[in-house]
Structures are given as C-alpha cells and as structure tokens.
Write a protein that holds these residues in place. Structure first.
Motif, PDB file in Angstrom:
ATOM      1  N   LYS A   1       0.803  -1.217   0.000  1.00  0.00           N
ATOM      2  CA  LYS A   1       0.000   0.000   0.000  1.00  0.00           C
ATOM      3  C   LYS A   1       0.839   1.271   0.000  1.00  0.00           C
ATOM      4  O   LYS A   1       0.304   2.365  -0.195  1.00  0.00           O
ATOM      5  CB  LYS A   1      -0.933   0.000   1.212  1.00  0.00           C
ATOM      6  N   ALA A   2       2.135   1.141   0.236  1.00  0.00           N
ATOM      7  CA  ALA A   2       3.012   2.315   0.264  1.00  0.00           C
ATOM      8  C   ALA A   2       3.124   2.919  -1.134  1.00  0.00           C
ATOM      9  O   ALA A   2       3.205   2.196  -2.126  1.00  0.00           O
ATOM     10  CB  ALA A   2       4.389   1.924   0.773  1.00  0.00           C
ATOM     11  N   ARG A   3       3.142   4.234  -1.198  1.00  0.00           N
ATOM     12  CA  ARG A   3       3.246   4.921  -2.486  1.00  0.00           C
ATOM     13  C   ARG A   3       4.430   5.882  -2.540  1.00  0.00           C
ATOM     14  O   ARG A   3       4.882   6.253  -3.616  1.00  0.00           O
ATOM     15  CB  ARG A   3       1.939   5.674  -2.782  1.00  0.00           C
ATOM     16  N   PHE A   4       4.918   6.293  -1.372  1.00  0.00           N
ATOM     17  CA  PHE A   4       6.054   7.220  -1.311  1.00  0.00           C
ATOM     18  C   PHE A   4       6.971   6.822  -0.159  1.00  0.00           C
ATOM     19  O   PHE A   4       6.522   6.230   0.828  1.00  0.00           O
ATOM     20  CB  PHE A   4       5.580   8.663  -1.105  1.00  0.00           C
ATOM     21  N   SER A   5       8.243   7.166  -0.298  1.00  0.00           N
ATOM     22  CA  SER A   5       9.213   6.908   0.768  1.00  0.00           C
ATOM     23  C   SER A   5      10.093   8.129   0.980  1.00  0.00           C
ATOM     24  O   SER A   5      10.419   8.854   0.029  1.00  0.00           O
ATOM     25  CB  SER A   5      10.105   5.711   0.427  1.00  0.00           C
ATOM     26  N   GLN A   6      10.436   8.343   2.233  1.00  0.00           N
ATOM     27  CA  GLN A   6      11.428   9.364   2.583  1.00  0.00           C
ATOM     28  C   GLN A   6      12.660   8.635   3.091  1.00  0.00           C
ATOM     29  O   GLN A   6      12.566   7.808   3.989  1.00  0.00           O
ATOM     30  CB  GLN A   6      10.894  10.302   3.657  1.00  0.00           C
ATOM     31  N   ILE A   7      13.803   8.933   2.497  1.00  0.00           N
ATOM     32  CA  ILE A   7      15.034   8.228   2.827  1.00  0.00           C
ATOM     33  C   ILE A   7      16.077   9.243   3.293  1.00  0.00           C
ATOM     34  O   ILE A   7      16.371  10.209   2.592  1.00  0.00           O
ATOM     35  CB  ILE A   7      15.562   7.447   1.611  1.00  0.00           C
TER      36      ILE A   7
ATOM     37  N   GLU B   1       8.961   8.218  -5.156  1.00  0.00           N
ATOM     38  CA  GLU B   1       7.641   7.676  -5.473  1.00  0.00           C
ATOM     39  C   GLU B   1       7.792   6.240  -5.972  1.00  0.00           C
ATOM     40  O   GLU B   1       8.649   5.957  -6.818  1.00  0.00           O
ATOM     41  CB  GLU B   1       6.962   8.523  -6.544  1.00  0.00           C
ATOM     42  N   ILE B   2       6.978   5.345  -5.432  1.00  0.00           N
ATOM     43  CA  ILE B   2       7.015   3.958  -5.872  1.00  0.00           C
ATOM     44  C   ILE B   2       6.559   3.885  -7.332  1.00  0.00           C
ATOM     45  O   ILE B   2       5.524   4.442  -7.697  1.00  0.00           O
ATOM     46  CB  ILE B   2       6.101   3.071  -5.010  1.00  0.00           C
TER      47      ILE B   2
END
Length: 228
Positions: free
Chosen positions: A101-107, A205-206
């Motif tokens: 369900k994840a659509r974005f990540s902050q790394i 963005e995934i």
C-alpha cells in the motif's frame, strides 16, 4: 508520459515473471535531489541471496535475457551504484509498513564520523523514545551500510500511502523535539554537532511499472500494481 528508460526497465520484471523468479524488488523514482531510480531488493540473509544467484545462473533463458537488458542499459544509465544494507531493528520504530500500500518513501542518509557509531546509536534510541511518546503509531526503519558506501553510514526509510501524510510527519518531528527530555535532547544535539559528517534526505515515489512484486502483493491493489 513514460520515458524511454522507464520503458526499457519494464523488461526486467517481465523477464523475472516469465522465469517465475522470487527475486522481488521495489522501484522508487526520486522526487527530490538527483534524478535517479532506486531498486530495493530485500534478502533475509546472504545465504538466501546466494541461492538466488545460483538459480539465476542455472537458468539459461533468464541469464541470457538479463545480459541483454544489462547491455541495453548503457543507452539510458549514466551511472550505477549497488549498496548493501543490514537492518537495525533495535534502532527502528513501530510496525513495518504494508509495502503493498506504500506509495512514497522518505530516505535519510547519515554519514557518521569514524568512532562515533555509539553516539549515533544512543541518539537514535533517544529520538525513538521521544518519537513514540509524540506519536505512538510512528514508524521508520533504520539500516546500516555494510558494502557499497563509505562506512559508517546509516540509512532510514519512512513510507506513506499518501504524499500529504508528510505534513503530519513534519508535525510529528516538531512534537518529538518539543516533548523530548533534556537528556534526550542532549544526546541528539551531541550527535548532530559531533557525530555526523553529512545528512541528506530525499523523497521517492514507488513506480509499479518498474517494480517486480509477488502476485499476492498485486492482488491487494491490482489497479495500481498492474497499471499499464
């Protein structure tokens, strides 16, 4: 509009799917910083990765297709860097997110000064304790670089289902600092002033078209994962 590189990269998941490979990975396209795509591949151990290598090399059709795709990458790829990380669950916080369900990540990448890993560890635990008080549902994962980048380096991942959730993450960060004890603040500030060489945060963005995920993952949101 999908660019030529993205179209080419779709050949990789197609090849893995045809071979019924379990070499699943997520593709993440950068929204900030340098223009790049990350391909995040999870392994439980080096032994599991080694078994996958053996299966791939033993499959002449898949091996041939991968070699062809790799040669064609030269048309679109300026540079390639491979980094290996190991999970640090003792420094992570909250439940592991549902990546289907994840659509974005902050790394965030923390380059730590040699000899200051213990300071990073103490500061991370202090931040985690304060973050949990500020928001009991707070969640992020911490990893340590074991190959492919200068050491010591630690990388944190935060995943969200909607980009707007980063507003709440920002508010949570402020609440974390405001609610931290004097001791926690001293540990965090001490690391930031003495222990860190460089800190860089970017958002991604995934990309479902460049990702290769299990059918069970696709079934959770087929409209997203099977997008053309």
């Amino acid at each position: 509009m999908e660019d030529e590189h993205a179209k080419h990269e779709r050949g990789w998941p197609a090849a893995f799917a045809k071979a019924q490979s379990t070499n699943y990975y997520l593709a993440m396209s950068s929204l900030t910083g340098s223009k790049e795509v990350l391909y995040v591949v999870p392994w439980k151990s080096h032994a599991e990765e080694a078994e996958n290598m053996k299966r791939t090399h033993a499959d002449p059709v898949l091996s041939s297709k991968m070699s062809k795709l790799a040669r064609e990458d030269a048309k679109y790829v300026d540079s390639l860097s491979i980094t290996q990380l190991r999970a640090r669950p003792g420094l992570s916080l909250g439940e592991f997110p549902d990546l289907a369900k994840a659509r974005f990540s902050q790394i965030s990448v923390f380059r730590v000064r040699p000899g200051k890993v213990e300071l990073f560890t103490k500061a991370s635990k202090a931040y985690g304790a304060a973050a949990k008080r500020a928001n009991p549902k707070a969640s992020y994962r911490v990893y340590e670089v074991i190959a492919g980048m200068p050491s010591p380096t630690f990388i944190t991942f935060t995943s969200v289902e909607d980009y707007a959730e980063f507003d709440q993450r920002t508010a949570d960060d402020e609440a974390t600092w405001q609610g931290a004890t004097d001791e926690e603040k001293a540990l965090i500030s001490g690391f930031m002033s003495e222990g860190v060489i460089e800190l860089e945060t970017n958002r991604y963005e995934i990309d479902p078209k460049q990702s290769y995920v299990a059918e069970a993952t696709k079934a959770i949101d087929p409209e997203f994962w099977n997008s053309k």
